[in-house]
Scaffold this motif. Structure first.
Motif, PDB file in Angstrom:
ATOM      1  N   VAL A 132       0.855  -1.186   0.000  1.00  0.00           N
ATOM      2  CA  VAL A 132       0.000   0.000   0.000  1.00  0.00           C
ATOM      3  C   VAL A 132       0.895   1.242   0.000  1.00  0.00           C
ATOM      4  CG1 VAL A 132      -1.860   1.257   1.146  1.00  0.00           C
ATOM      5  CG2 VAL A 132      -1.728  -1.249   1.349  1.00  0.00           C
ATOM      6  N   PHE A 133       0.638   2.132  -0.948  1.00  0.00           N
ATOM      7  CA  PHE A 133       1.323   3.422  -0.975  1.00  0.00           C
ATOM      8  C   PHE A 133       0.383   4.457  -0.353  1.00  0.00           C
ATOM      9  CE2 PHE A 133       3.168   0.939  -4.383  1.00  0.00           C
ATOM     10  CZ  PHE A 133       4.523   1.142  -4.194  1.00  0.00           C
ATOM     11  N   VAL A 134       0.908   5.268   0.532  1.00  0.00           N
ATOM     12  CA  VAL A 134       0.091   6.236   1.257  1.00  0.00           C
ATOM     13  C   VAL A 134       0.661   7.631   1.050  1.00  0.00           C
ATOM     14  CG1 VAL A 134      -0.821   6.933   3.501  1.00  0.00           C
ATOM     15  CG2 VAL A 134      -0.520   4.501   2.974  1.00  0.00           C
ATOM     16  N   GLY A 135      -0.161   8.508   0.465  1.00  0.00           N
ATOM     17  CA  GLY A 135       0.228   9.902   0.303  1.00  0.00           C
ATOM     18  C   GLY A 135      -0.316  10.724   1.449  1.00  0.00           C
ATOM     19  N   VAL A 136       0.558  11.487   2.098  1.00  0.00           N
ATOM     20  CA  VAL A 136       0.184  12.249   3.288  1.00  0.00           C
ATOM     21  C   VAL A 136       0.336  13.741   3.012  1.00  0.00           C
ATOM     22  CG1 VAL A 136       0.787  12.750   5.676  1.00  0.00           C
ATOM     23  CG2 VAL A 136       0.835  10.394   4.850  1.00  0.00           C
ATOM     24  N   LYS A 137      -0.694  14.503   3.395  1.00  0.00           N
ATOM     25  CA  LYS A 137      -0.628  15.960   3.349  1.00  0.00           C
ATOM     26  C   LYS A 137      -0.803  16.497   4.757  1.00  0.00           C
ATOM     27  CE  LYS A 137      -2.691  16.501  -1.274  1.00  0.00           C
ATOM     28  NZ  LYS A 137      -3.811  17.148  -2.034  1.00  0.00           N
ATOM     29  N   THR A 166       8.331  16.910  -3.147  1.00  0.00           N
ATOM     30  CA  THR A 166       7.853  18.184  -3.672  1.00  0.00           C
ATOM     31  C   THR A 166       6.464  17.950  -4.269  1.00  0.00           C
ATOM     32  OG1 THR A 166       8.814  17.751  -5.852  1.00  0.00           O
ATOM     33  CG2 THR A 166      10.199  18.913  -4.254  1.00  0.00           C
ATOM     34  N   GLY A 167       5.738  19.033  -4.563  1.00  0.00           N
ATOM     35  CA  GLY A 167       4.431  18.862  -5.201  1.00  0.00           C
ATOM     36  C   GLY A 167       3.284  18.873  -4.210  1.00  0.00           C
ATOM     37  N   TYR A 171       4.335  13.780   1.920  1.00  0.00           N
ATOM     38  CA  TYR A 171       5.102  12.579   2.238  1.00  0.00           C
ATOM     39  C   TYR A 171       4.473  11.371   1.551  1.00  0.00           C
ATOM     40  CZ  TYR A 171       6.748  15.654   5.932  1.00  0.00           C
ATOM     41  OH  TYR A 171       7.269  16.719   6.625  1.00  0.00           O
ATOM     42  N   LEU A 172       5.333  10.445   1.145  1.00  0.00           N
ATOM     43  CA  LEU A 172       4.865   9.201   0.540  1.00  0.00           C
ATOM     44  C   LEU A 172       5.418   8.033   1.351  1.00  0.00           C
ATOM     45  CD1 LEU A 172       3.353   7.834  -1.841  1.00  0.00           C
ATOM     46  CD2 LEU A 172       5.558   7.738  -3.016  1.00  0.00           C
TER      47      LEU A 172
END
Length: 219
Positions: A132-137, A166-167, A171-172
């Motif tokens: 599982v890939f988790v993108g965190v803002k 970046t972007g 965090y990933l």
């Protein structure tokens, strides 16, 4: 002096010095000397060859820039595929003596280029088939929050990789878990520790490529 007598074979001797094989170097020097140099005993020749090879190995290991020849790179490629390969087998593959091959491996380790040797575990056999890939803002960008985030993910073994980006995503994370229920438990543990603006999950359907080996062509 001894270097006067080895000048005629300096190119061949230089190649073997670079290979770190003092025994071959000593033999080449003996052929160059041909018994005509006073004070050049077999022991002095062997000593010269050993000392010079050791110095060149140390230079490779401790110099500011890591400079590798083709054999060093082949050693790295083989060890990245199988770090348990016996030195004798590896030496044969890269056309070196066992002792010269061993010295090169030690130099690569001492330089820090080889960080460590580990065992790769089959995730499916370890009951961790899901990635599982988790993108965190987050709206928090203080050092205090960042350090708390680092401390939190360090305590969660299912998180095997983490990157600051970046972007749009801050965090990933990459997680390995048995199933969606296990991921949900990790998710709840994360959000119970810290505040996030958004947490987006991407479940891998199929692994197309995975390797721990890095290209050595840029060294």
């Amino acid at each position: 002096m001894l270097f006067v007598f080895i000048f005629a074979n300096s190119h061949r001797i230089g190649q073997r010095l670079a290979a770190g094989d003092q025994h071959v170097v000593a033999e080449l020097i003996r052929r160059s000397v041909g018994g005509s140099a006073s004070g050049t005993t077999p022991s002095s020749i062997e000593g010269f060859a050993t000392l010079t090879c050791s110095r060149m190995t140390a230079t490779r290991a401790t110099g500011m820039a890591i400079v590798l020849d083709k054999r060093d790179k082949r050693i790295l490629e083989y060890l990245q595929q199988d770090a348990s390969m016996p030195v004798a087998e590896l030496a044969e593959k890269v056309d070196l003596s066992v002792s010269a091959c061993w010295r090169r491996i030690k130099a690569l380790e001492e330089s820090g280029l080889i960080l460590k040797r580990v065992a790769l575990v089959d995730r499916k056999k370890a009951n961790l088939p899901m990635t599982v890939f988790v993108g965190v803002k987050t709206s928090r960008h203080s050092m205090e929050w960042f350090e708390a985030f680092q401390d939190t993910i360090a305590t969660i073994p299912e998180i095997v990789e983490a990157y600051r980006l970046t972007g749009n995503i801050d965090y990933l994370l990459r997680l390995v878990v048995p199933d969606i229920d296990a991921y949900d438990r990790v998710y709840k543990r994360l959000i119970s520790k810290l505040d996030f603006t958004d947490v987006t999950s991407f479940i891998s359907m199929e692994e197309l490529k995975f390797t721990t080996a890095v290209p050595v062509s840029y060294i």
